[in-house]
Motif scaffolding. Sequence first.
Motif, short mmCIF file in Angstrom:
data_model
loop_
_atom_site.label_atom_id
_atom_site.label_comp_id
_atom_site.label_asym_id
_atom_site.label_seq_id
_atom_site.Cartn_x
_atom_site.Cartn_y
_atom_site.Cartn_z
N ASN A 70 0.93 -1.16 -0.08
CA ASN A 70 -0.08 -0.12 0.14
C ASN A 70 0.98 1.13 -0.12
OD1 ASN A 70 0.63 -0.80 2.55
ND2 ASN A 70 -0.54 1.06 3.44
N LYS A 71 0.20 2.23 -0.43
CA LYS A 71 1.11 3.64 -0.46
C LYS A 71 0.41 4.45 0.68
CE LYS A 71 3.57 7.05 -2.24
NZ LYS A 71 4.92 7.24 -1.99
N ILE A 72 0.96 5.08 1.46
CA ILE A 72 0.78 6.08 2.56
C ILE A 72 1.39 7.53 2.01
CG2 ILE A 72 0.63 6.71 4.83
CD1 ILE A 72 0.83 3.65 5.48
N LYS A 73 0.77 8.36 2.00
CA LYS A 73 1.39 9.78 1.84
C LYS A 73 1.26 10.55 2.85
CE LYS A 73 -0.64 10.19 -3.06
NZ LYS A 73 0.38 10.33 -3.61
N PHE A 74 2.42 11.58 2.89
CA PHE A 74 2.59 12.32 3.88
C PHE A 74 2.81 13.78 3.91
CE2 PHE A 74 4.50 7.99 4.91
CZ PHE A 74 4.16 8.06 6.06
N GLY A 75 2.37 14.57 4.52
CA GLY A 75 2.70 16.02 4.21
C GLY A 75 2.25 16.60 5.68
N PRO A 76 2.18 18.28 5.39
CA PRO A 76 2.26 19.13 6.67
C PRO A 76 0.82 19.77 6.69
CG PRO A 76 3.22 20.23 4.91
CD PRO A 76 3.10 18.89 4.43
N ALA A 77 0.68 20.09 8.14
CA ALA A 77 -0.67 20.76 8.17
C ALA A 77 -0.50 22.16 8.20
CB ALA A 77 -1.10 20.77 9.78
N GLY A 78 -0.77 22.64 6.87
CA GLY A 78 -0.65 24.01 6.47
C GLY A 78 0.82 24.35 5.89
N ASP A 117 -0.34 19.10 -10.77
CA ASP A 117 1.32 18.60 -11.64
C ASP A 117 2.43 18.07 -10.79
OD1 ASP A 117 0.30 20.25 -13.71
OD2 ASP A 117 1.15 22.27 -13.05
N ASN A 118 2.18 18.06 -9.44
CA ASN A 118 3.34 17.44 -8.43
C ASN A 118 2.73 16.26 -7.84
OD1 ASN A 118 5.56 19.62 -8.13
ND2 ASN A 118 3.86 20.86 -8.07
N ASP A 119 1.58 15.93 -8.10
CA ASP A 119 0.93 14.59 -7.84
C ASP A 119 0.88 14.75 -5.89
OD1 ASP A 119 -0.16 12.08 -7.40
OD2 ASP A 119 1.76 11.08 -7.40
N VAL A 120 0.67 15.91 -5.57
CA VAL A 120 0.40 15.95 -4.29
C VAL A 120 -1.14 15.75 -3.83
CG1 VAL A 120 0.37 17.76 -2.14
CG2 VAL A 120 2.28 17.39 -3.78
N ARG A 121 -1.63 15.19 -2.54
CA ARG A 121 -2.69 14.86 -2.34
C ARG A 121 -3.23 15.93 -1.45
NH1 ARG A 121 -3.77 9.17 0.06
NH2 ARG A 121 -4.16 8.82 -2.29
N ALA A 129 -3.39 5.50 2.99
CA ALA A 129 -3.77 6.38 4.25
C ALA A 129 -2.88 7.70 3.82
CB ALA A 129 -3.26 5.79 5.42
N THR A 130 -3.47 8.75 4.26
CA THR A 130 -2.77 10.01 4.37
C THR A 130 -2.44 10.34 5.58
OG1 THR A 130 -3.81 11.06 2.18
CG2 THR A 130 -2.76 12.48 3.71
#
Length: 284
Positions: free
Chosen positions: A3-11, A59-63, A258-259
């Motif tokens: 599976n693929k889990i994406k990660f990123g910031p709150a804001g 363009d950046n494949d960011v969820r 998941a994200t």
Amino acid sequence: MKNKIKFGPAGNPLGFNGQTVEVCDYIRGIGLDAYEYQATYGVRIQKQSGLKLAENALDNDVRVSMHAPYYINLSAQKEDVLERSIERLVQSARAAEWIGAYRIVFHPGFYTKYTPSQALDMCKGAINELLEKLDSRGIKKFTFAPETTGKRSQLGSLDEIIDICQSFDHFNPTIDFAHVHARGRGCIKGADDYHRIMVKLEDGLDGIGGKKEVLHCHFTRIEYTDAGERKHHILTETEYGPPLEPLLEALVECGWDATIICETPFLEKDALVMKQNYQDILEK
């Protein structure tokens, strides 16, 4: 296939100094792939900017997800507070269409003078009114994501969030594991506790387990009192829970897509640490 889990910031990331419409260039550039747009103090983004942000994310494949304003209480005693809360969610849904947000995160409300059951019923009544307003205004593309809340005075236990999402189409949960931990006064100790949460989600929500839709998550270390959430802490402050690696292991073992949005004070720095821990688990 893993599976693929994406990660990123709150804001917006701490290291980013440009315009928000270009933030996903930075997020992808440092190796992350998710972003939660913060409308926590009001929905201020205009349509043109929203569309530019959506294009930048594509363009950046960011969820992209969106956090609706904090000033929402769907179990409010006062009618004017309830009306403003519903209107803020309508504004959030319109903006979410512009920016391409796959989830609209919000805190459902407070118990105040009501019992938890009464507050939940009030919330559901407000959601019915919200959905009517969205339909009348032609807003169709939205998924609301009520969040597990961190204070024991708030509507938003895990069971209540599942109940809300069972009751309405276009509703999927946001599981803030730090909030669950704080609300439960340190209830998440390890993998078994995470597994219990995920089993409850799979049993209670059509499509979340069986169809493997994306589970939207928040994570931070958290300090709490008897009343619940007190303060967010960075990942290296390991004296505070909940633990990170057992969560990632449980998500992998259960096969969840998941994200995970990082809500520590270090935002993108700790999001990168989370992603590295996840990759280390996959490589074991």
